[in-house]
Design a protein around this motif. Structure first.
Motif, PDB file in Angstrom:
ATOM      1  N   HIS A  21       0.781  -1.140   0.290  1.00 16.54           N
ATOM      2  CA  HIS A  21      -0.056   0.189   0.014  1.00 16.54           C
ATOM      3  C   HIS A  21       1.222   1.388   0.176  1.00 16.54           C
ATOM      4  N   ILE A  22       1.922   1.341   0.232  1.00 16.76           N
ATOM      5  CA  ILE A  22       2.909   2.422   0.147  1.00 16.76           C
ATOM      6  C   ILE A  22       4.782   1.538  -0.813  1.00 16.76           C
ATOM      7  N   ALA A  23       4.741   2.941  -1.211  1.00 15.20           N
ATOM      8  CA  ALA A  23       5.828   2.549  -2.285  1.00 15.20           C
ATOM      9  C   ALA A  23       7.487   1.551  -1.081  1.00 15.20           C
ATOM     10  N   ASP A  24       8.102   1.053  -2.146  1.00 17.52           N
ATOM     11  CA  ASP A  24       9.174  -0.282  -1.024  1.00 17.52           C
ATOM     12  C   ASP A  24       9.990   0.654  -0.845  1.00 17.52           C
ATOM     13  N   ASP A  25      10.497   2.156  -1.256  1.00 15.11           N
ATOM     14  CA  ASP A  25      11.396   2.570  -1.282  1.00 15.11           C
ATOM     15  C   ASP A  25      11.258   3.704   0.098  1.00 15.11           C
ATOM     16  N   VAL A  26       9.776   3.971   0.939  1.00 16.44           N
ATOM     17  CA  VAL A  26       9.581   4.279   1.686  1.00 16.44           C
ATOM     18  C   VAL A  26      10.240   4.523   3.622  1.00 16.44           C
TER      19      VAL A  26
END
Lengths: 200, 200
Positions: B153-158
């Motif tokens: 649900h959120i980007a991998d790099d966050v």
């Protein structure tokens, strides 16, 4: 003409006293905190009489807010807007990195903490602090975001005041409550995540 | 068996004293600020002897941090994680709206401000405050974001810790430095902008 010759001297002396008083207020509040800051203490440290201070300022809060306004103006070096090279991300990273550097400087950190702590618990001081020091700083972000929105660099529906909080809030929180250390990499990450959220 | 009958009574009395002391610490710090908070003042207000306090706590900071831990636990109502309905935006709006409500409640506002102001200027208290009160609260966001990242649900790099600052920083800044009022609409805007930034 001794009368006109004396005037510049008196004016220089006044300016020297004024700067000495502002510097003394910053040093003193950094050492003792806002509550124990007194006009007497500032006067003794600046080498002037109490009456000299009361002639120019009605209260210790007024002295301290003038001192912080002077610090902010020195830090701004005459620049009264954020950089606008057309590259919003690069511009904001430059500004937030400089903010991190400033918050990490001891000479800034102690008096700024004393003033912020006082604003946390004293609504009247907070109002003055916002009007004189913090508000004008936040306005610079609002203006930069407004220009970026007009240029189509951020989305039309972005509330530029909330976008400002998204940038300055994380740094202020980390600094004020000392949750974790801050460096340039942190400033960059905050800009990158915030900008992804508001990009056009 | 009077021996066992007396024990629950003594235990109930102890618990009553403990709660009275914690409540007195919160009331007192809200009225006087952290600097003027004293064990004597807490004892008088709670109707116990100083020695009762010193038997359980080594310092006023320890009493106050226990009091805040109790407040946080009451507010959490036994929930030790953020809601996870699968809808990250809805879940975070619920949490941030509740946070806004809590920060706007007088009974929370005054003691929380007194403790935060003390943490701003006192590094040792800040460390304890982070370890005991603030850190565990921020960890809940980190865990929720970590789950959201695993669910795509959120980007991998966050960086989930920076994402946490992006949510809590704006509210904390607005509350601590009183820049502007806060309401549910503000909480929603912060969540929306921050989530756009970290969405997958």
């Amino acid at each position: 003409m001794p009368a006109t010759a004396r005037k510049p001297d008196a004016s220089r002396r006044s300016e020297r006293s004024r700067r000495a008083i502002l510097d003394a207020a910053l040093d003193q509040v950094g050492e003792t905190g806002y509550e124990k800051l007194t006009i007497e203490g500032i006067a003794a440290r600046a080498g002037v009489g109490k009456q000299t201070i009361y002639r120019w300022w009605p209260s210790k809060a007024a002295v301290l807010l003038d001192a912080f306004t002077a610090v902010s103006e020195d830090a701004a070096q005459g620049q009264h807007e954020l950089p606008d090279t057309g590259d919003l991300e690069a511009d904001l990273k430059e500004v937030l990195r400089a903010t991190v550097d400033e918050l990490n400087r001891d000479v800034y950190d102690r008096p700024a903490r004393a003033l912020a702590a006082a604003a946390v618990t004293d609504p009247a001081l907070a109002e003055e602090f916002n009007r004189r020091v913090l508000g004008p700083q936040l306005d610079l972000y609002v203006e930069r975001f407004t220009a970026a929105r007009a240029a189509g660099h951020i989305a039309d529906d972005v509330d530029v005041r909330v976008a400002t909080d998204l940038l300055v809030g994380p740094l202020a929180h980390r600094w004020l409550l000392r949750t974790l250390p801050m460096d340039h990499a942190y400033a960059d990450r905050v800009v990158e995540l915030a900008l992804r959220g508001i990009a056009a």
